[in-house]
Structures are given as C-alpha cells and as structure tokens.
Write an enzyme that holds these catalytic residues in place. Structure first.
Site, PDB file in Angstrom:
ATOM      1  CB  ALA A  59     111.478  93.397  74.599  1.00 39.39           C
ATOM      2  CD  GLU A  60     111.204  95.619  80.233  1.00 38.03           C
ATOM      3  OE1 GLU A  60     110.238  94.600  79.397  1.00 38.03           O
ATOM      4  OE2 GLU A  60     111.394  96.051  80.709  1.00 38.03           O
ATOM      5  CB  ALA A  84     112.247  95.080  90.527  1.00 41.47           C
ATOM      6  CG  HIS A 127     110.208 103.730  88.507  1.00 38.28           C
ATOM      7  ND1 HIS A 127     109.196 104.471  88.251  1.00 38.28           N
ATOM      8  CD2 HIS A 127     111.175 103.504  87.567  1.00 38.28           C
ATOM      9  CE1 HIS A 127     108.967 105.179  86.152  1.00 38.28           C
ATOM     10  NE2 HIS A 127     110.659 104.872  86.315  1.00 38.28           N
TER      11      HIS A 127
END
Length: 320
Positions: A59-60, A84, A127
């Site tokens: 859960a960024e 990132a 990614h």
C-alpha cells in the site's frame, strides 16, 4: 577505503545513518526479514529491530502517508518502493501532502523516498521507468540521482539529514554492476554537479546510469569530451552546467527517461536561455523514445540510449 558495489554503498549509508541518529527508521514492503526486493536492507532488522525496520502492507499511499506523519512528529523515515514505478500509487501523498507541507503549514518533512529506477535488465514497462520528471515538476521536493557507489552512500546521508522531502533515485542496473572505493563511516555528500571527465571539445551532460554510458562513449572518440554528472536534478547545479558550456561550446544532453519533458529538456532549456551565446552548435538531446520500456531484451536495447548511439551523437556534434 573498501571496495563496495553501488548496492552495498547504499546499504552502508542507511546503516551508518541509523547508527548515527536514532530518529532514522526504514519502512516498506519486505524490507525486514526478506531484506528488501534487491537486498539493500538486508541485515538491518537484526541490528536495529522491528521498531526501526518496518515491513508494511502492499500500500504505497499508506507507506508515504504514514512516513509524512512520522516526519512531522520529529522522526526521519526512509521509505523504500520496491520499484520506482510503484511510487505512482503513493503520488498524492508525496506530491500534494509532503511537498506542500512547508508552504501550507510551515512544517518540515524530513522524509527520504528511495526509488529503484531504470531499465537494462528486461524488467518490462512496469519495472523499468525513470519517473524523475514527475517530481521535478512538483515544488517542494528535492530529486537526487547518484551514479557512483561513493556518491550513493554520501548523497543518501545528505538526503536523510535534509529537512525537506527528498526523492532518491537508485538505478537498478548499477546495483551490482558498478564497484568503487567507498569511505568507511558516516559522511554526507552535497549533491552539486561533478566533472566525471574533463574536456575541451564537447560536453555530455548526464546522470545516473547514463554517466557510465557517456564515459564509455567519450573514451572511444578521438577528441576531448567532457562528461558532467548532474547528481542532483532538483536543485539543478545551473552554474556548473553553464561553466561547462563555456569551456566546450558544444553540448549533448543525455537522458534514459522518455524524451518528452525529461530532465534533459530542462537542462537544454537552461542552456538556450542563459548559455546561448557560448554555443557553437545547437544543443543536441539523446533520450529514450516516448514508448514504454519493452520486456524483450532486443527491443529494450533498441530503445535505451546505447554507447554506440551516444558516440555517434557526439561525433555529429563535433562535426557541426
């Protein structure tokens, strides 16, 4: 000084800052027992315990939001995004909350967000991104991108000690590929631009993994080519850029991110605005085309700026 990889240098930097300041703690997905997606945080849980090395849910937004609250309360959180690309899920908390807190309420937010970025390993479109331009456009954030192990350790320390929120870009392709001597103990490197190679005939301006590609390309050309490592994208070391333009009069701006509105576009704009009369040729840009990074290794190599393509661009610039 010990030989350390880029990854080991970042890990050492984290460890030294946690030893130096008990307010520093790490949080993110699998940063504890697993040691992080790339093993940057390996061993930190055993040394500092679960209070300072915190595994989080996937859960960024929650990771960044929690860290903002901790920073306001006086701690110095370091958040790890596994890639990132995933920062997009925490974008609102970083750009609209952390970045604006000082302007809205006069509060410091000493928060560091580590972003493993970049391509070159066939990670595919989710990614392999280089999202630095997203954050360069958000007032209130600092954006750093080291290219060497020594800088990675020192600049991470500077980021953690900074009272502002800092986006720290770690290029994944450098993690185990680049090795150099790194000073022992804690030290902080102020991220001003660095002359990676001196020259008089042309300048290549780059950052992150592209610094190494630029150096390799410059070494294969029969001319005196300067390579300027930006280190910091926000703030940008404008005087170092303009000084290099005055020395060589010809500039190639190199960028692994997608071309439109990339960091290199800001550098080119600066030179056009303040260094135009020192130029003997139009500013040249080389960047990744505006496409997602492919999974296919041949296709990925086709879109990322290669050493050969950089060399060709430098030769064309020299011949202008």
């Amino acid at each position: 000084m010990a030989q350390r990889t880029y990854l080991q240098a970042i890990s050492d930097g984290l460890r030294e800052e946690m030893r130096r300041d008990e307010r520093v703690f790490v949080m993110g997905e699998d940063v504890g027992a697993f040691g992080g997606a790339f093993k940057v945080t390996d061993g930190l849980l055993e040394e500092f315990g679960a209070e300072r090395v915190r595994d989080t849910p996937i859960a960024e937004a929650g990771i960044i939001g929690t860290a903002v609250g901790a920073a306001i309360a006086g701690l110095r959180p370091v958040c790890e995004m596994q890639f990132a690309d995933f920062i997009a899920c925490g974008f609102d908390q970083l750009v609209n909350v952390a970045a604006k807190m000082h302007y809205r309420l006069g509060l410091a937010v000493p928060l560091t967000v580590r972003l493993p970025s970049g391509g070159g390993f066939s990670g595919g479109p989710f990614h392999s991104q280089n999202p630095e331009a997203w954050f360069m456009h958000a007032p209130g954030l600092k954006v750093l991108a080291p290219s060497t192990p020594q800088d990675a350790k020192g600049m991470l320390a500077a980021a953690i000690r900074d009272p502002n929120p800092v986006v720290f870009l770690e290029h994944k392709h450098l993690y185990r590929r680049v090795r150099d001597e790194v000073p022992d103990g804690a030290y902080a490197t102020q991220p001003r631009a660095r002359l990676a190679r001196e020259g008089t005939d042309a300048t290549v301006i780059a950052y992150g993994a592209m610094v190494h590609a630029a150096l390799e390309a410059a070494g294969g050309i029969d001319a005196s080519v300067e390579v300027l490592d930006l280190r910091s994208l926000v703030p940008l070391d404008e005087e170092a850029i303009l000084a290099s333009v005055r020395r060589t009069s010809k500039v190639l701006v190199l960028d692994e991110a997608n071309r439109t509105c990339a960091a290199g576009a800001q550098v080119a704009s600066l030179i056009a605005d303040r260094g135009f009369e020192d130029l003997d040729a139009p500013v040249r840009r080389l960047a990744t085309p505006d496409v997602p990074i492919p999974f296919s290794p041949p296709l990925e190599q086709a879109v990322l700026p290669s050493v050969d393509a950089i060399g060709e661009a430098i030769r064309e610039l020299l011949a202008y």
